[in-house]
Design an enzyme around this catalytic site. Sequence first.
Site, PDB file in Angstrom:
ATOM      1  N   HIS A  34       0.844  -1.189   0.000  1.00  0.00           N
ATOM      2  CA  HIS A  34       0.000   0.000   0.000  1.00  0.00           C
ATOM      3  C   HIS A  34       0.884   1.245   0.000  1.00  0.00           C
ATOM      4  CE1 HIS A  34      -2.388  -3.271   1.712  1.00  0.00           C
ATOM      5  NE2 HIS A  34      -3.468  -2.618   1.331  1.00  0.00           N
ATOM      6  N   PRO A 123      -6.068  -4.885  11.304  1.00  0.00           N
ATOM      7  CA  PRO A 123      -7.520  -4.783  11.486  1.00  0.00           C
ATOM      8  C   PRO A 123      -7.861  -3.357  11.924  1.00  0.00           C
ATOM      9  CG  PRO A 123      -6.645  -6.752  12.555  1.00  0.00           C
ATOM     10  CD  PRO A 123      -5.466  -5.904  12.186  1.00  0.00           C
ATOM     11  N   LEU A 124      -8.481  -2.609  11.061  1.00  0.00           N
ATOM     12  CA  LEU A 124      -8.603  -1.162  11.271  1.00  0.00           C
ATOM     13  C   LEU A 124      -9.390  -0.824  12.533  1.00  0.00           C
ATOM     14  CD1 LEU A 124      -9.158  -0.026   7.575  1.00  0.00           C
ATOM     15  CD2 LEU A 124      -7.085   0.178   8.965  1.00  0.00           C
ATOM     16  N   ASP A 163      -9.366   7.035   7.497  1.00  0.00           N
ATOM     17  CA  ASP A 163     -10.825   6.953   7.389  1.00  0.00           C
ATOM     18  C   ASP A 163     -11.347   5.583   7.820  1.00  0.00           C
ATOM     19  OD1 ASP A 163     -11.367   9.576   6.239  1.00  0.00           O
ATOM     20  OD2 ASP A 163     -10.411   8.829   4.415  1.00  0.00           O
ATOM     21  N   HIS A 273      -4.014   3.149  -3.517  1.00  0.00           N
ATOM     22  CA  HIS A 273      -4.214   2.686  -2.145  1.00  0.00           C
ATOM     23  C   HIS A 273      -3.499   1.366  -1.881  1.00  0.00           C
ATOM     24  CE1 HIS A 273      -6.299   1.822   1.670  1.00  0.00           C
ATOM     25  NE2 HIS A 273      -6.350   0.573   1.216  1.00  0.00           N
ATOM     26  N   GLU A 423     -17.571  -4.097  24.744  1.00  0.00           N
ATOM     27  CA  GLU A 423     -16.777  -5.320  24.833  1.00  0.00           C
ATOM     28  C   GLU A 423     -15.553  -5.282  23.917  1.00  0.00           C
ATOM     29  OE1 GLU A 423     -21.020  -6.394  25.907  1.00  0.00           O
ATOM     30  OE2 GLU A 423     -20.046  -5.283  24.267  1.00  0.00           O
ATOM     31  N   HIS A 485     -28.369 -15.156  25.278  1.00  0.00           N
ATOM     32  CA  HIS A 485     -27.285 -15.030  26.249  1.00  0.00           C
ATOM     33  C   HIS A 485     -26.589 -16.359  26.545  1.00  0.00           C
ATOM     34  CE1 HIS A 485     -29.075 -11.153  26.740  1.00  0.00           C
ATOM     35  NE2 HIS A 485     -28.377 -10.837  27.815  1.00  0.00           N
TER      36      HIS A 485
END
Length: 681
Positions: A34, A123-124, A163, A273, A423, A485
């Site tokens: 990238h 992982p953004l 972004d 990109h 969480e 749950h």
Amino acid sequence: MPAAAPPAPALARRMADAIRMLAVDAVEQARSGHPGAPMGMAEMAEVLWHRHLRHNPANPHWANRDRFVLSNGHASMLLYALLHLTGYDLPIAELKNFRQPHSRTPGHPEVGVTPGVETTTGPLGQGIANAVGMALAEKLLAAEFNRDGHTIVDHHTYVFLGDGCLMEGISHEACALAGTLRLSRLIALYDDNGISIDGPVQGWFTDDTAARFAAYGWNVVAGVDGHDAQAVDAAVRAARGQALRGDGRPTLICCRTVIGKGSPRKAGTHEVHGAALGAAEVAATRAALGWEAAPFEVPRDVADAWDARQSGAAAEAAWRGHFEAYRRRYPAQAAEFERRMAGDLPGAFAARLPALLEQVAARAGPVATRKASQQALDLLAPLLPECFGGSADLTGSNLTHFEGHVKAGRDAPGNYLSYGVREFGMAAIMNGIALHGGFIPYGGTFLAFSDYSRNAIRMAALMRQRVIHVFTHDSIGLGEDGPTHQAVEQLPSLRLIPELDVWRPADGLETLVAWACALERRDGPSALVLSRQNLPRLAAHAALAGGMRRGGYVLADAAAPCAVIVATGSELMLALQAHEALAREGIATRVVSLPCTSVFDRQPQDYRDAVLPPALPAVAVEAAHPDFWRKYVGRDGRVVGLARFGASAPAEALYASFGITAQAVAQAVRALAAQGAREAA
């Protein structure tokens, strides 16, 4: 440490272009990567790394260094270029080996692989959440250890993000909490280039980011030209200045940039990109920038300007001088700080643990393992000031608070944090706390909600960080709250994550052992999976703790058993009940508790075979999806489990309705015995 004087504008531009061209050359050679973000953030990087970042390339683990997180981890070549240029042990050969086998320049930054990388990103959104954890750790340690006239913890946490990070929901969870906690030494620079993989973001991302962060309580510096080094420098200086105020806040600097800046035909487009520019565009970019150096070469004056080894060594030496003065005045605190940052447990932990095991083993009567967990914390937390607990708005259910805990909050130091209903954010923040050092973080939620935080759990495992997850309400045993749950697939699914130790204890002693092993483990995260319902004491002798530490052990046996019954957690009592019922019929069985299958699997083969003899047929029982247990019982074994969602009813009725009973376990053993008899005949 004051900010460095800016270089002459012409030199600053060439320093930024060095980043651009190293990124372009590495991606071009790899034919993968990238280049656009490194090209677009080059001026931001020059300003931060050359003028503000306090670090020592010779010692990437210096305790009081500033932390830098590249949250948009796909821009990894920006970071690798900076590490190489400033003098870290990352020679140009490693940049030439970008994205290749066994290189120290993987596609996304990985902590422990590349010197100077503070966290694994890709992982953004998780990088900014990790940074919140780092900034929180800095603030807590400063409150605990700094003294008047002796400041030993006073570094910043800087973040680059894009972004994509802001589109991910975790950025909301973490950044809202950072504003509430007023983490003023957290400074984030937003690469606002308006482009993502699919193209211009206006079609799917029209947030008013500045207003959003202002609403969180951040100090926002909007409208900064990300290619104007003077403007970026002024924004960072202002952010650092306001951080010193009593009401200082975290800062977001919104830098408007052009992705792929310098590329004549691809700048400002999504084409730059995530793909190499191509030979023709690389040549055009060199010409447009006036960059005459050959690929992977940096002009001497530019390389000299970037070299931070001397200034970094001087910065660390100055801090060490302050620390030695602190040690002379506060020797106990200095030793404690060094122990905490090294990740060593205090000697009192190992010394006291045997007596604590005896104490817990002697406790009779039923107890839910979530309560046994709290009781374990009551015993262990006073020995471990580095424990930093919390819950995602379920403290009273998870029972993650311990006697004497102190709630942390805005400008209020403590050892327990209410994360709110966050969480995923909680899990990623805990990763940042662990990466920073000085604390062992743990946090709680319901097991069914572990899915919210799963990718951060995976990242903790990938980074091999000591993070502890407390997952309560582990099965249909929680009862009336129903299938939304009641965990079914979560337990076996978590066990599939490499390097994650999943403990499902059956009683108080197994729970204390699980906590001890999780706290002692330095090479990865652990998850404690705990019951809502009361369970009987099954292990009444502390001597059994040795087998528990090995992940599995024989709890009940017989002469010449014809089968093994394997169980965990709340179903271990069903296994024992079946064992006793079968004994009355003359059918001999062995009961094996496997509280942690990954720890058991790491044991020598002879130990595993002694506990689970390969020649003996096996039955497993667990109130979760049954498929996981095939690795232990084989194709011909039996599993009593739950391959469907639960229901809303009292726990006892659900166990009976779904056939997870001692009678079902006994019948499975009888079926195996009958099958064996037929085969023998």
